[in-house]
Motif scaffolding. Structure first.
Motif, PDB file in Angstrom:
ATOM      1  N   GLU A  22     -69.360 -33.489  11.419  1.00  0.00           N
ATOM      2  CA  GLU A  22     -68.929 -33.159  12.770  1.00  0.00           C
ATOM      3  C   GLU A  22     -69.175 -31.694  13.109  1.00  0.00           C
ATOM      4  N   TYR A  23     -68.439 -30.799  12.495  1.00  0.00           N
ATOM      5  CA  TYR A  23     -68.519 -29.387  12.859  1.00  0.00           C
ATOM      6  C   TYR A  23     -68.650 -28.503  11.632  1.00  0.00           C
ATOM      7  N   VAL A  24     -69.582 -28.824  10.754  1.00  0.00           N
ATOM      8  CA  VAL A  24     -69.747 -28.036   9.539  1.00  0.00           C
ATOM      9  C   VAL A  24     -70.144 -26.595   9.883  1.00  0.00           C
ATOM     10  N   ASP A  25     -70.887 -26.401  10.958  1.00  0.00           N
ATOM     11  CA  ASP A  25     -71.265 -25.050  11.369  1.00  0.00           C
ATOM     12  C   ASP A  25     -70.036 -24.244  11.796  1.00  0.00           C
ATOM     13  N   TYR A  26     -69.135 -24.881  12.512  1.00  0.00           N
ATOM     14  CA  TYR A  26     -67.905 -24.213  12.948  1.00  0.00           C
ATOM     15  C   TYR A  26     -67.019 -23.889  11.746  1.00  0.00           C
ATOM     16  N   ALA A  27     -66.877 -24.841  10.839  1.00  0.00           N
ATOM     17  CA  ALA A  27     -66.053 -24.615   9.647  1.00  0.00           C
ATOM     18  C   ALA A  27     -66.619 -23.481   8.802  1.00  0.00           C
ATOM     19  N   SER A  28     -67.937 -23.398   8.697  1.00  0.00           N
ATOM     20  CA  SER A  28     -68.529 -22.332   7.886  1.00  0.00           C
ATOM     21  C   SER A  28     -68.322 -20.968   8.519  1.00  0.00           C
ATOM     22  N   SER A  29     -68.342 -20.897   9.846  1.00  0.00           N
ATOM     23  CA  SER A  29     -68.080 -19.606  10.490  1.00  0.00           C
ATOM     24  C   SER A  29     -66.633 -19.184  10.281  1.00  0.00           C
ATOM     25  N   LYS A  30     -65.725 -20.134  10.249  1.00  0.00           N
ATOM     26  CA  LYS A  30     -64.327 -19.814   9.985  1.00  0.00           C
ATOM     27  C   LYS A  30     -64.121 -19.448   8.520  1.00  0.00           C
TER      28      LYS A  30
ATOM     29  N   PRO B 125     -51.288  -3.913   7.440  1.00  0.00           N
ATOM     30  CA  PRO B 125     -51.257  -5.332   7.069  1.00  0.00           C
ATOM     31  C   PRO B 125     -52.331  -6.113   7.835  1.00  0.00           C
ATOM     32  N   LEU B 126     -53.022  -6.942   7.139  1.00  0.00           N
ATOM     33  CA  LEU B 126     -54.026  -7.798   7.761  1.00  0.00           C
ATOM     34  C   LEU B 126     -53.795  -9.203   7.252  1.00  0.00           C
ATOM     35  N   LYS B 127     -53.555 -10.105   8.144  1.00  0.00           N
ATOM     36  CA  LYS B 127     -53.247 -11.493   7.778  1.00  0.00           C
ATOM     37  C   LYS B 127     -54.168 -12.442   8.516  1.00  0.00           C
ATOM     38  N   GLY B 128     -54.214 -13.646   8.031  1.00  0.00           N
ATOM     39  CA  GLY B 128     -54.973 -14.696   8.686  1.00  0.00           C
ATOM     40  C   GLY B 128     -54.136 -15.961   8.763  1.00  0.00           C
ATOM     41  N   VAL B 129     -54.381 -16.740   9.775  1.00  0.00           N
ATOM     42  CA  VAL B 129     -53.725 -18.040   9.920  1.00  0.00           C
ATOM     43  C   VAL B 129     -54.802 -19.103   9.981  1.00  0.00           C
ATOM     44  N   ARG B 130     -54.461 -20.291   9.509  1.00  0.00           N
ATOM     45  CA  ARG B 130     -55.386 -21.403   9.481  1.00  0.00           C
ATOM     46  C   ARG B 130     -54.727 -22.634  10.096  1.00  0.00           C
ATOM     47  N   PRO B 131     -54.605 -22.661  11.433  1.00  0.00           N
ATOM     48  CA  PRO B 131     -53.945 -23.812  12.058  1.00  0.00           C
ATOM     49  C   PRO B 131     -54.792 -25.079  11.943  1.00  0.00           C
ATOM     50  N   ALA B 132     -54.142 -26.185  12.117  1.00  0.00           N
ATOM     51  CA  ALA B 132     -54.861 -27.464  12.140  1.00  0.00           C
ATOM     52  C   ALA B 132     -55.446 -27.634  13.533  1.00  0.00           C
TER      53      ALA B 132
ATOM     54  N   VAL C  53     -57.831 -15.523  13.002  1.00  0.00           N
ATOM     55  CA  VAL C  53     -57.598 -16.961  13.121  1.00  0.00           C
ATOM     56  C   VAL C  53     -58.772 -17.717  12.507  1.00  0.00           C
ATOM     57  N   SER C  54     -58.462 -18.573  11.564  1.00  0.00           N
ATOM     58  CA  SER C  54     -59.456 -19.419  10.925  1.00  0.00           C
ATOM     59  C   SER C  54     -59.185 -20.866  11.346  1.00  0.00           C
ATOM     60  N   PHE C  55     -59.471 -21.830  10.483  1.00  0.00           N
ATOM     61  CA  PHE C  55     -59.270 -23.237  10.832  1.00  0.00           C
ATOM     62  C   PHE C  55     -59.091 -24.027   9.546  1.00  0.00           C
ATOM     63  N   VAL C  56     -58.236 -24.986   9.553  1.00  0.00           N
ATOM     64  CA  VAL C  56     -57.938 -25.794   8.371  1.00  0.00           C
ATOM     65  C   VAL C  56     -59.190 -26.484   7.812  1.00  0.00           C
ATOM     66  N   ALA C  57     -60.200 -26.687   8.628  1.00  0.00           N
ATOM     67  CA  ALA C  57     -61.431 -27.345   8.179  1.00  0.00           C
ATOM     68  C   ALA C  57     -62.189 -26.540   7.141  1.00  0.00           C
ATOM     69  N   VAL C  58     -61.827 -25.267   6.956  1.00  0.00           N
ATOM     70  CA  VAL C  58     -62.460 -24.460   5.914  1.00  0.00           C
ATOM     71  C   VAL C  58     -62.254 -25.122   4.556  1.00  0.00           C
ATOM     72  N   ARG C  59     -61.144 -25.789   4.369  1.00  0.00           N
ATOM     73  CA  ARG C  59     -60.842 -26.434   3.090  1.00  0.00           C
ATOM     74  C   ARG C  59     -61.611 -27.742   2.883  1.00  0.00           C
ATOM     75  N   THR C  60     -62.032 -28.377   3.969  1.00  0.00           N
ATOM     76  CA  THR C  60     -62.718 -29.667   3.843  1.00  0.00           C
ATOM     77  C   THR C  60     -64.203 -29.596   4.183  1.00  0.00           C
ATOM     78  N   GLY C  61     -64.622 -28.560   4.881  1.00  0.00           N
ATOM     79  CA  GLY C  61     -66.007 -28.442   5.307  1.00  0.00           C
ATOM     80  C   GLY C  61     -66.302 -29.146   6.619  1.00  0.00           C
ATOM     81  N   TYR C  62     -65.369 -29.981   7.065  1.00  0.00           N
ATOM     82  CA  TYR C  62     -65.502 -30.735   8.328  1.00  0.00           C
ATOM     83  C   TYR C  62     -66.842 -31.469   8.377  1.00  0.00           C
ATOM     84  N   PRO C  63     -67.150 -32.303   7.363  1.00  0.00           N
ATOM     85  CA  PRO C  63     -68.444 -32.969   7.285  1.00  0.00           C
ATOM     86  C   PRO C  63     -68.710 -33.922   8.446  1.00  0.00           C
TER      87      PRO C  63
END
Length: 71
Positions: free
Chosen positions: A15-23, A43-50, A3-13
């Motif tokens: 607010e939570y840039v540390d969290y986004a980078s870990s994801k 099979p190995l998959k990942g999801v990136r919920p909002a 499980v990742s997070f949609v903020a990976v695409r934006t960096g979540y500036p």
């Protein structure tokens, strides 16, 4: 399934840039490991919920966090 997070695409500036980078690291792990185990039929998959509405922001002192997010 990772499980990742949609903020990976934006960096979540601002607010939570540390969290986004870990994801982001989770995304790299998922991609690399999926290629390593593909020939073994694993099979190995990942999801990136909002946003997922939980009490984590409330318990952290920011109950309105999800409504003010910039993502």
């Amino acid at each position: 399934m990772n499980v990742s997070f949609v903020a990976v695409r934006t960096g979540y500036p601002d607010e939570y840039v540390d969290y986004a980078s870990s994801k982001g690291a989770m995304d790299v792990l998922t991609l690399g490991l999926s290629k390593e185990v593909a020939e073994e039929g694993i099979p190995l998959k990942g999801v990136r919920p909002a946003f997922i509405y939980t009490n984590i922001h409330t318990s952290g002192g920011e109950p309105g966090q999800l409504t003010k997010s910039k993502i």
